[in-house]
Design an enzyme around this catalytic site. Structure first.
Site, PDB file in Angstrom:
ATOM      1  N   THR A 109      -8.726   6.548  -1.729  1.00 58.47           N
ATOM      2  CA  THR A 109      -9.818   6.034  -1.677  1.00 58.47           C
ATOM      3  C   THR A 109     -10.923   7.185  -1.468  1.00 58.47           C
ATOM      4  OG1 THR A 109      -9.616   5.127   0.550  1.00 58.47           O
ATOM      5  CG2 THR A 109      -9.489   3.545  -1.492  1.00 58.47           C
ATOM      6  N   LYS A 153     -14.607   8.382  -3.208  1.00 58.93           N
ATOM      7  CA  LYS A 153     -16.001   8.632  -2.707  1.00 58.93           C
ATOM      8  C   LYS A 153     -16.342   9.861  -3.208  1.00 58.93           C
ATOM      9  CE  LYS A 153     -14.023   6.019   1.150  1.00 58.93           C
ATOM     10  NZ  LYS A 153     -12.932   5.861   2.236  1.00 58.93           N
ATOM     11  N   HIS A 204       0.754  -1.105   0.044  1.00 57.52           N
ATOM     12  CA  HIS A 204      -0.117   0.099   0.059  1.00 57.52           C
ATOM     13  C   HIS A 204       0.839   1.092  -0.029  1.00 57.52           C
ATOM     14  CE1 HIS A 204      -3.851  -2.335   1.200  1.00 57.52           C
ATOM     15  NE2 HIS A 204      -3.104  -2.788   1.680  1.00 57.52           N
ATOM     16  N   LYS A 241      -8.177  13.774   4.784  1.00 51.01           N
ATOM     17  CA  LYS A 241      -7.082  12.527   4.793  1.00 51.01           C
ATOM     18  C   LYS A 241      -6.129  12.911   6.003  1.00 51.01           C
ATOM     19  CE  LYS A 241      -6.524  13.559   0.441  1.00 51.01           C
ATOM     20  NZ  LYS A 241      -6.405  12.998  -0.714  1.00 51.01           N
ATOM     21  N   ARG A 242      -5.465  11.888   6.328  1.00 51.02           N
ATOM     22  CA  ARG A 242      -4.293  11.929   7.204  1.00 51.02           C
ATOM     23  C   ARG A 242      -3.187  13.334   6.651  1.00 51.02           C
ATOM     24  NH1 ARG A 242      -3.259   8.126  11.300  1.00 51.02           N
ATOM     25  NH2 ARG A 242      -1.717   9.505  11.715  1.00 51.02           N
ATOM     26  N   LYS A 258       0.937  14.464   0.807  1.00 46.18           N
ATOM     27  CA  LYS A 258      -0.375  14.747   0.157  1.00 46.18           C
ATOM     28  C   LYS A 258      -0.596  16.100   0.253  1.00 46.18           C
ATOM     29  CE  LYS A 258      -2.070  10.706   2.959  1.00 46.18           C
ATOM     30  NZ  LYS A 258      -3.174   9.998   2.359  1.00 46.18           N
TER      31      LYS A 258
HETATM   32  C1  LIG Z   1       4.240   0.627  10.006  1.00 46.02           C
HETATM   33  C2  LIG Z   1       3.523   2.126  10.177  1.00 46.02           C
HETATM   34  C3  LIG Z   1       2.540   1.906   8.765  1.00 46.02           C
HETATM   35  C4  LIG Z   1       1.103   1.794   9.238  1.00 46.02           C
HETATM   36  C5  LIG Z   1       0.245   1.785   8.073  1.00 46.02           C
HETATM   37  C6  LIG Z   1       0.768   2.246   6.620  1.00 46.02           C
HETATM   38  C7  LIG Z   1      -0.452   2.003   5.480  1.00 46.02           C
HETATM   39  C8  LIG Z   1       0.170   1.513   4.404  1.00 46.02           C
HETATM   40  C9  LIG Z   1      -0.734   3.458   4.972  1.00 46.02           C
HETATM   41  C10 LIG Z   1      -1.649   3.385   4.209  1.00 46.02           C
HETATM   42  O1  LIG Z   1      -2.643   3.547   4.949  1.00 46.02           O
HETATM   43  N1  LIG Z   1      -1.417   3.525   2.864  1.00 46.02           N
HETATM   44  C11 LIG Z   1      -2.478   4.057   2.062  1.00 46.02           C
HETATM   45  O2  LIG Z   1      -3.371   2.685   1.700  1.00 46.02           O
HETATM   46  C12 LIG Z   1      -4.560   3.132   1.146  1.00 46.02           C
HETATM   47  C13 LIG Z   1      -5.089   1.780   0.759  1.00 46.02           C
HETATM   48  O3  LIG Z   1      -4.637   1.004  -0.362  1.00 46.02           O
HETATM   49  C14 LIG Z   1      -4.140   3.634  -0.471  1.00 46.02           C
HETATM   50  O4  LIG Z   1      -5.249   4.205  -0.984  1.00 46.02           O
HETATM   51  C15 LIG Z   1      -3.360   5.042   0.090  1.00 46.02           C
HETATM   52  O5  LIG Z   1      -2.853   5.697  -1.234  1.00 46.02           O
HETATM   53  C16 LIG Z   1      -2.376   4.718   0.999  1.00 46.02           C
HETATM   54  O6  LIG Z   1      -1.492   5.796   1.461  1.00 46.02           O
HETATM   55  C17 LIG Z   1       2.039   2.124   6.576  1.00 46.02           C
HETATM   56  C18 LIG Z   1       3.007   2.236   7.445  1.00 46.02           C
END
Ligand SMILES: CCc1ccc([C@H](C)CC(=O)N[C@@H]2O[C@H](CO)[C@@H](O)[C@H](O)[C@H]2O)cc1
Length: 789
Positions: free
Chosen positions: A629, A633, A343, A521-522, A527
């Site tokens: 995503t 929406k 992701h 978004k975060r 971003k």
């Molecule tokens: C280890 C810490 C950590 C926690 C969560 C993440 C996630 C992968 C971050 C995340 O939410 N990524 C997002 O995933 C979405 C679903 O596929 C995508 O639509 C977003 O572009 C992406 O930033 C990375 C690293």
């Protein structure tokens, strides 16, 4: 429904109607709905067992669920019945809906995707189980003090969770630490610490109650609940030490969504839920099968990023150490079961555990990883390594242990092949495939936007809810003035609903006639919320310079949390709030430009903001947003996108038509090229008087009276580094915003473009995404074909 609610009130809560609180009524309603859910759930499980149907196991550290009352009622087709029953009892359905806390068991995109996937798996009648952690505290609650983010513990479990069933009989021992001995040809792990994992199940019912799946969340219990001896010695802390230690494992969700923490507790969380899940699915397999070598025929295990990647070594450990398979055979079998979804490309988000730490917590697994590494190297000499420079690279481990690896948008998947896993891609050229993300149309249109979904159903029937491509039929309405005005009336209704909420909760008045321009978004530099606020200042400057120029009134709406340790993101939040204070109170422009930033953005707030949006901000540096995503929406709810060619924006623009999308910015390739030029930022900014002026205003403290140097670091970073290339895209972004202003002035044309967006978003249903996973990775289908009739 009425009797069921009253019965739950009386026998479930021990209350009579006249002495019941909103909480009591909500619990009674939830349990009445849950009863109906169970009536779909149990037969589904029985059918799956009876048919020995293959199951999908979705392993995720996060499930960003939100509220469930409305969603459950909608999927059960019981919303109006519940609303009427409550009205007869003098209660208001919406009041009870608003009383439910969000289940905020996730950070952002990855967690919300998992929740949408669970809804689609059930709606498609595919037997599945979501496995995760029952965090005592979900994502922190955000508040602003003097414009700065502060974090407070989230407390969703301070009240009973209405939807779950605790399963005390479903309990597994999870072990950590210690050492491994090898004798009589076998490995014997002598762990240092043991806790119990206990299951809590929540039913997940598909649209029209077609099928019921399970979300199984694990919580940790101590093996020894209480040490009476210590207690009798008066050492009360020691007495509950084991309980406190066990509880710590599932105590709180790590609030980082792009930076791996490297914390031992995070590794223990990942192993805890993964090990419990693997043990659980093997136990279930052996109920109906006796040859473990055929596990891959009954179980498709999907890793939601690398967070559960330990599943590979854990499965091999059980197959070898418990079921007596050979190492090679076990590795091959595990690989046939496992799929891995990536992701993010952000280097800081890729999990790499120091070998010393990994080996201390999971000594047997480190041994097995060495075996996996040796097997890979033997078969593919020169293959990238899992163990590298003293680190255990979880991305390489997940890749090597999966039979399919997927990215989450077409562009992202290409970049994964070209960059992140380019060497492994060369060795395994068919392993990486794309599965572009999607969203569930149940929550993200049918339930959150009744005004628009009612209009659509009136025009084309309600088949679209489970077959979103049917929205295409709306294309024929782009020339229908009456339909277009109804379409915009729905948008207007949602904008008024939002304006009322902003007035009530923030005491701020916003004009529903203005363009609602939304970025939620975060908070993260890639971003580029900071580019958005810089553009806002530039617009303000122009408005003040030419007050009579017939400006398009705008409301800039922001929402989003920063990871507590991410200081630049927190600075961006502070800047947005500081700029808002100045601009919102500027008598010259306050009717032309307002900035709104409600604290504590979450799923429920998104459900209110998205239907009210005219413009969707998807402005990430090209090549950085894996998919997005939220972008889907917004477009589905009739907002136009201003965005870069990044992530799924590319595919959205293809499906809605380039003429219905405000594109700007450099491509991923161009960004990579441009960034190679040393000093590119300074050179670019020097050519942009508009950007220079804005940076000057910020640097001289125009938005931080009494603390002029507050943003010196921030501004300096843009001049000297600007890693996310705001300088390169800024003027194009500003001009494109003005194009949007101009377009918004032509209401009928805008309405047609907005409708064309909604009509073109069918492909972005998570039902289509899940059908892709089912076809290309899991090789599964509905357990009972009748489900889809
Ligand atoms: C280890 C810490 C950590 C926690 C969560 C993440 C996630 C992968 C971050 C995340 O939410 N990524 C997002 O995933 C979405 C679903 O596929 C995508 O639509 C977003 O572009 C992406 O930033 C990375 C690293």
């Amino acid at each position: 429904m009425k009797d069921a609610i009253l019965a739950h009130l009386r026998y479930g809560l021990g209350k009579d109607a006249s002495h019941s609180s909103v909480y009591d009524w909500r619990m009674a309603l939830s349990h009445a709905l849950r009863d109906r859910a169970v009536d779909h759930w149990i037969p589904s499980t029985q059918t799956t067992y009876a048919r020995k149907a293959k199951r999908v196991y979705y392993l995720s550290m996060e499930f960003l669920i939100g509220r469930l009352v409305e969603d459950m009622a909608a999927n059960l087709g019981a919303t109006e019945e519940a609303r009427a029953a409550l009205a007869e009892l003098g209660q208001d359905f919406d009041t009870l809906v608003r009383d439910e806390p969000d289940a905020a068991l996730g950070n952002g995109g990855l967690g919300r995707l998992a929740a949408c996937f669970m809804d689609s798996l059930a709606t498609l009648g595919i037997p599945a189980m979501g496995y995760g952690i029952r965090y005592e505290h979900g994502l922190f609650e955000q508040d602003f003090v003097d414009g700065q983010q502060i974090e407070k513990p989230e407390t969703w479990l301070s009240q009973k969770h209405a939807w779950e069933f605790e399963r005390p009989e479903v309990q597994y021992s999870i072990t950590f630490g210690g050492h491994v001995e090898h004798h009589d040809g076998r490995a014997h792990w002598h762990p240092h610490e043991t806790v119990f994992a206990t299951a809590h199940d929540t039913p997940v019912i598909g649209w029209q109650g077609r099928w019921g799946n399970t979300l199984r969340l694990w919580s940790a219990q101590p093996v020894k609940i209480f040490d009476l001896a210590s207690f009798n010695r008066g050492d009360y802390l020691a007495a509950s030490r084991s309980e406190a230690l066990a509880r710590t494992i599932c105590r709180v969700l790590y609030p980082d969504d792009t930076t791996e923490t490297g914390k031992e507790l995070r590794l223990k969380q990942e192993y805890f839920f993964t090990a419990a899940s693997i043990q659980d699915l093997i136990r279930r397999f052996l109920v109906t099968h006796d040859d473990i070598r055929r596990l891959d025929e009954a179980a498709a295990i999907q890793l939601n990023d690398t967070h559960p990647a330990i599943a590979g070594p854990e499965l091999v450990r059980l197959l070898v150490d418990v079921h007596g398979l050979g190492m090679g055979e076990a590795i091959d079998l595990a690989r046939r079961c496992l799929g891995y979804t990536n992701h993010t490309l952000l280097p800081e988000a890729l999990e790499r555990w120091p070998e010393w730490l990994f080996g201390r917590v999971l000594p047997r697994h480190l041994e097995i990883i060495r075996e996996i590494e040796a097997t890979q190297q033997a078969e593919f000499a020169g293959s990238p390594r899992i163990l590298d420079h003293g680190n255990v690279q979880m991305g390489e481990l997940a890749f090597i242990m999966a039979h399919k690896v997927n990215g989450v948008s077409a562009l992202h998947t290409d970049l994964v092949k070209q960059t992140l896993f380019s060497d492994l891609h060369r060795i395994h050229p068919t392993r990486i495939i794309n599965q572009t993300n999607g969203i569930t149309p149940r929550r993200w249109l049918h339930t959150c936007n009744p005004a628009l979904s009612g209009l659509i159903t009136g025009a084309i029937g309600d088949g679209w809810v489970a077959d979103l491509e049917q929205l295409k039929a709306l294309k024929g309405k782009t020339g229908d003035a009456a339909f277009l005005s109804d379409f915009m009336a729905a948008k207007r209704h949602n904008k008024e609903r939002l304006s009322n909420w902003v007035q009530q909760t923030l005491g701020q008045s916003i004009d529903p006639d203005a363009m609602f321009d939304v970025q939620i978004k975060r908070i993260h530099e890639y971003k580029r919320q900071h580019m958005n606020i810089l553009e806002t200042i530039a617009l303000w400057n122009e408005m003040k310079a030419n007050p009579g120029a017939g400006w398009q009134p705008r409301v800039k709406i922001f929402g989003g949390k920063a990871a507590p340790g991410y200081h630049v993101a927190k600075e961006i939040i502070h800047l947005i709030n500081d700029v808002a204070t100045v601009i919102n109170n500027d008598p010259a422009t306050k009717d032309l430009l307002q900035i709104v930033y409600p604290p504590n953005y979450n799923v429920t707030m998104a459900e209110m903001l998205i239907p009210a949006a005219d413009l969707s901000e998807q402005i990430s540096t090209a090549g950085k947003e894996a998919s997005g995503t939220g972008n889907m929406k917004f477009a589905l709810n009739g907002a136009l996108t201003i965005g870069t060619l990044d992530g799924a924006n590319v595919e959205i623009r293809e499906h809605v038509g380039a003429e219905n999308f405000f594109l700007f910015g450099l491509t991923a390739q161009e960004i990579m090229e441009a960034r190679k030029q040393p000093g590119f930022a300074r050179a670019t900014i020097e050519k942009s008087p508009r950007m220079q002026r804005v940076l000057q205003q910020i640097a001289e403290g125009r938005f931080s009276p009494g603390d002029a140097s507050r943003y010196h670091g921030f501004v300096g970073n843009l001049w000297d580094h600007d890693y996310f290339c705001v300088s390169l895209d800024f003027d194009n972004y500003y001009d494109t915003q003005r194009r949007a202003d101009e377009a918004f002035g032509h209401r009928d044309a805008w309405a047609a473009m907005a409708l064309t967006n909604t009509a073109g978003m069918g492909w972005f249903s998570s039902d289509r995404t899940i059908q892709g996973y089912a076809r290309d990775i899991w090789d599964v289908g509905p357990a009972d074909a009748k489900t889809l009739e």
